[in-house]
Design a protein around this motif. Structure first.
Motif, PDB file in Angstrom:
ATOM      1  N   GLY A   1     110.582  21.623 108.745  1.00 20.76           N
ATOM      2  CA  GLY A   1     111.316  21.246 107.538  1.00 20.76           C
ATOM      3  C   GLY A   1     112.720  21.801 107.547  1.00 20.76           C
ATOM      4  O   GLY A   1     113.308  22.014 108.612  1.00 20.76           O
ATOM      5  N   HIS A   2     113.257  22.002 106.373  1.00 24.91           N
ATOM      6  CA  HIS A   2     114.614  22.511 106.212  1.00 24.91           C
ATOM      7  C   HIS A   2     114.562  23.982 105.828  1.00 24.91           C
ATOM      8  O   HIS A   2     113.526  24.485 105.409  1.00 24.91           O
ATOM      9  N   LYS A   3     115.748  24.615 105.874  1.00 25.31           N
ATOM     10  CA  LYS A   3     115.832  26.028 105.505  1.00 25.31           C
ATOM     11  C   LYS A   3     115.213  26.273 104.122  1.00 25.31           C
ATOM     12  O   LYS A   3     114.484  27.233 103.928  1.00 25.31           O
ATOM     13  N   ASN A   4     115.493  25.410 103.165  1.00 25.70           N
ATOM     14  CA  ASN A   4     115.041  25.640 101.788  1.00 25.70           C
ATOM     15  C   ASN A   4     113.857  24.787 101.342  1.00 25.70           C
ATOM     16  O   ASN A   4     113.451  24.858 100.179  1.00 25.70           O
ATOM     17  N   ALA A   5     113.337  23.938 102.228  1.00 27.19           N
ATOM     18  CA  ALA A   5     112.181  23.093 101.868  1.00 27.19           C
ATOM     19  C   ALA A   5     111.413  22.767 103.131  1.00 27.19           C
ATOM     20  O   ALA A   5     111.911  22.054 103.995  1.00 27.19           O
ATOM     21  N   ALA A   6     110.230  23.316 103.251  1.00 29.88           N
ATOM     22  CA  ALA A   6     109.472  23.115 104.486  1.00 29.88           C
ATOM     23  C   ALA A   6     107.987  23.052 104.154  1.00 29.88           C
ATOM     24  O   ALA A   6     107.585  23.290 103.019  1.00 29.88           O
ATOM     25  N   GLY A   7     107.183  22.727 105.151  1.00 28.55           N
ATOM     26  CA  GLY A   7     105.753  22.634 104.886  1.00 28.55           C
ATOM     27  C   GLY A   7     104.925  22.548 106.150  1.00 28.55           C
ATOM     28  O   GLY A   7     105.461  22.408 107.253  1.00 28.55           O
ATOM     29  N   PHE A   8     103.622  22.654 105.980  1.00 30.48           N
ATOM     30  CA  PHE A   8     102.691  22.502 107.101  1.00 30.48           C
ATOM     31  C   PHE A   8     101.297  22.236 106.544  1.00 30.48           C
ATOM     32  O   PHE A   8     101.055  22.408 105.345  1.00 30.48           O
ATOM     33  N   THR A   9     100.401  21.782 107.420  1.00 35.65           N
ATOM     34  CA  THR A   9      99.014  21.537 107.031  1.00 35.65           C
ATOM     35  C   THR A   9      98.109  22.316 107.971  1.00 35.65           C
ATOM     36  O   THR A   9      98.356  22.358 109.178  1.00 35.65           O
ATOM     37  N   ARG A  10      97.073  22.953 107.427  1.00 37.91           N
ATOM     38  CA  ARG A  10      96.164  23.784 108.236  1.00 37.91           C
ATOM     39  C   ARG A  10      94.757  23.785 107.679  1.00 37.91           C
ATOM     40  O   ARG A  10      94.584  23.785 106.466  1.00 37.91           O
ATOM     41  N   VAL A  11      93.793  23.852 108.564  1.00 42.31           N
ATOM     42  CA  VAL A  11      92.421  24.123 108.137  1.00 42.31           C
ATOM     43  C   VAL A  11      92.272  25.640 108.135  1.00 42.31           C
ATOM     44  O   VAL A  11      92.538  26.291 109.139  1.00 42.31           O
ATOM     45  N   ALA A  12      91.916  26.205 106.981  1.00 42.11           N
ATOM     46  CA  ALA A  12      91.903  27.660 106.891  1.00 42.11           C
ATOM     47  C   ALA A  12      91.076  28.133 105.704  1.00 42.11           C
ATOM     48  O   ALA A  12      90.714  27.360 104.820  1.00 42.11           O
ATOM     49  N   ASN A  13      90.821  29.422 105.702  1.00 42.06           N
ATOM     50  CA  ASN A  13      90.220  30.087 104.557  1.00 42.06           C
ATOM     51  C   ASN A  13      91.366  30.482 103.616  1.00 42.06           C
ATOM     52  O   ASN A  13      92.366  31.042 104.060  1.00 42.06           O
ATOM     53  N   TYR A  14      91.211  30.186 102.316  1.00 41.80           N
ATOM     54  CA  TYR A  14      92.344  30.367 101.399  1.00 41.80           C
ATOM     55  C   TYR A  14      92.852  31.808 101.373  1.00 41.80           C
ATOM     56  O   TYR A  14      94.068  32.045 101.423  1.00 41.80           O
ATOM     57  N   ASP A  15      91.940  32.762 101.286  1.00 42.66           N
ATOM     58  CA  ASP A  15      92.378  34.157 101.158  1.00 42.66           C
ATOM     59  C   ASP A  15      93.202  34.601 102.374  1.00 42.66           C
ATOM     60  O   ASP A  15      94.253  35.220 102.227  1.00 42.66           O
ATOM     61  N   GLU A  16      92.719  34.223 103.555  1.00 45.44           N
ATOM     62  CA  GLU A  16      93.452  34.606 104.772  1.00 45.44           C
ATOM     63  C   GLU A  16      94.789  33.879 104.875  1.00 45.44           C
ATOM     64  O   GLU A  16      95.822  34.480 105.163  1.00 45.44           O
ATOM     65  N   LEU A  17      94.733  32.580 104.589  1.00 45.03           N
ATOM     66  CA  LEU A  17      95.955  31.785 104.714  1.00 45.03           C
ATOM     67  C   LEU A  17      97.024  32.272 103.743  1.00 45.03           C
ATOM     68  O   LEU A  17      98.176  32.498 104.124  1.00 45.03           O
ATOM     69  N   SER A  18      96.627  32.474 102.477  1.00 44.65           N
ATOM     70  CA  SER A  18      97.629  32.878 101.487  1.00 44.65           C
ATOM     71  C   SER A  18      98.177  34.268 101.829  1.00 44.65           C
ATOM     72  O   SER A  18      99.378  34.511 101.712  1.00 44.65           O
ATOM     73  N   ARG A  19      97.300  35.157 102.297  1.00 44.74           N
ATOM     74  CA  ARG A  19      97.783  36.496 102.669  1.00 44.74           C
ATOM     75  C   ARG A  19      98.834  36.397 103.787  1.00 44.74           C
ATOM     76  O   ARG A  19      99.907  36.992 103.700  1.00 44.74           O
ATOM     77  N   ASP A  20      98.537  35.591 104.821  1.00 45.98           N
ATOM     78  CA  ASP A  20      99.463  35.467 105.953  1.00 45.98           C
ATOM     79  C   ASP A  20     100.779  34.811 105.535  1.00 45.98           C
ATOM     80  O   ASP A  20     101.860  35.246 105.932  1.00 45.98           O
ATOM     81  N   VAL A  21     100.658  33.747 104.734  1.00 46.55           N
ATOM     82  CA  VAL A  21     101.876  33.029 104.327  1.00 46.55           C
ATOM     83  C   VAL A  21     102.738  33.922 103.446  1.00 46.55           C
ATOM     84  O   VAL A  21     103.962  34.026 103.637  1.00 46.55           O
ATOM     85  N   LEU A  22     102.102  34.611 102.491  1.00 47.03           N
ATOM     86  CA  LEU A  22     102.888  35.443 101.569  1.00 47.03           C
ATOM     87  C   LEU A  22     103.539  36.604 102.316  1.00 47.03           C
ATOM     88  O   LEU A  22     104.683  36.976 102.014  1.00 47.03           O
TER      89      LEU A  22
END
Ligand code: AMP
Ligand code: MN
Length: 330
Positions: A286-307
């Motif tokens: 994506g762009h510097k200020n707007a980006a994204g991705f799609t993943r199969v994951a466990n919410y708690d782990e994914l949110s912890r890693d992303v945050l």
């Protein structure tokens, strides 16, 4: 690069245009505008998409002619691929056997085309397509003007984002002169939402959380919440804007569970923070200020890693001077 694209168009006849799955305003507006441009040059051209045109863009000129198919079923002289990070983003496997022209304004794009025309200074691919029309001496019709305007309007966040430049306004001004109707286009894109979208927005916003610094905010949506509201995935677009409207927030994330623990994650940031790098780490872009991705994951782990990565992105972002500009290391 523009010269090579105009050469190619001049020398060939049969073209297709496509963009990414779940096309947005720039993907669709630019594709439709390019289709009108090619047709006005007496070329055979069609817009081919894997996914249907979202409700918001159904009124754009030519939208009803978009071919929605699972794959390309014939050979073209060239296929224009609009704002895609890689060759799989359109979701059309047979692209691999075509002559591909990659047209994009993202810095994270792969150079997957036989020709690659990338301009990261363009606010939207719409700007590039407009320049192409001008370079080829095409008369800007109200149809072309409306489609390019929709691309600019949506990719600049209604002219709010930092990609909005003097050139963007100059082009927008020309487009209005050529017949684009700003109020009518805004009305069609932003004031035709289904009831379920706003109900879902309420449910999603009630999950809002902030970290201890107050600089990072996130929201989440379970698949159940989407089903209960009667909303569709398309209805989740735009909700990510709300957490970023909080004064102190510099980066925001929206975790959407689409099905089977599949999460589509949208990342947004204010000027100095780069979320494209965070999205790339998780296989998106994506762009510097707007980006994204799609993943199969466990919410708690994914949110912890992303945050954690968002925190690092905020911490590592360059400081701003008194004028709100980045202080660049010498
Ligand atoms: P979204 O949050 O889905 O609206 O996407 C914001 C930006 O990130 C857009 O410019 C997209 O092109 C880009 N983006 C989103 N998802 C992906 C992905 N899976 N791969 C590459 N780019 C993406
Ligand atoms: Mn774009």
């Amino acid at each position: 690069m523009l010269g090579e694209v105009t050469d190619l168009i001049e020398k060939h006849q049969k073209f297709a245009i496509t963009s990414h799955i779940r096309p947005d305003g720039d993907g669709l507006g630019s594709s439709l505008a390019l289709n009108w441009i090619l047709r006005s040059l007496n070329k055979d051209s069609e817009v081919v998409m894997r996914d249907p045109v979202p409700q918001a863009y159904l009124n754009l000129p030519g939208a009803s002619e978009v071919l929605v198919v699972p794959d390309l079923d014939c050979q073209y002289d060239a296929v224009f691929v609009i704002e895609c990070s890689d060759v799989t983003r359109p979701g059309l496997p047979a692209l691999n056997t075509q002559f591909v022209v990659n047209i994009d304004h993202h810095t994270t794009t792969e150079l997957f085309g036989n020709l690659n025309w990338i301009d990261s200074t363009a606010a939207a691919v719409g700007e590039m397509v407009y320049n192409l029309a001008k370079a080829m001496g095409v008369k800007i019709t109200p149809e072309i003007a409306s489609c390019v305007y929709a691309a600019l309007l949506t990719d600049t966040g209604s002219f709010h984002f930092s990609n909005t430049t003097e050139r963007t306004f100059k082009i927008a001004s020309d487009l209005v002169k050529y017949g684009a109707q700003p109020a009518k286009l805004s009305q069609a894109i932003f004031y035709q939402y289904p009831y379920a979208k706003i109900k879902l927005t309420g449910a999603v916003l009630s999950t809002l959380q902030c970290d201890e610094t107050g600089k990072i905010a996130w929201i989440q949506m379970t698949h159940k919440a989407m089903q209960e509201s009667g909303a569709t995935e398309e209805d989740t677009d735009g909700i990510i804007t709300y957490p970023l409207t909080i004064g102190d927030v510099e980066a925001a994330a929206f975790f959407r569970e689409l099905a089977n623990s599949t999460y589509r994650v949208s990342l947004r940031s204010k000027n100095r923070v780069n979320v494209a790098q965070v999205a790339e780490h998780f296989g998106g872009g994506g762009h510097k200020n707007a980006a994204g991705f799609t993943r199969v994951a466990n919410y708690d782990e994914l949110s912890r890693d992303v945050l954690a990565r968002l925190k690092a992105a905020v911490a590592n972002a360059p400081a701003l001077n008194g004028h709100g500009n980045e202080i660049k290391p010498r």
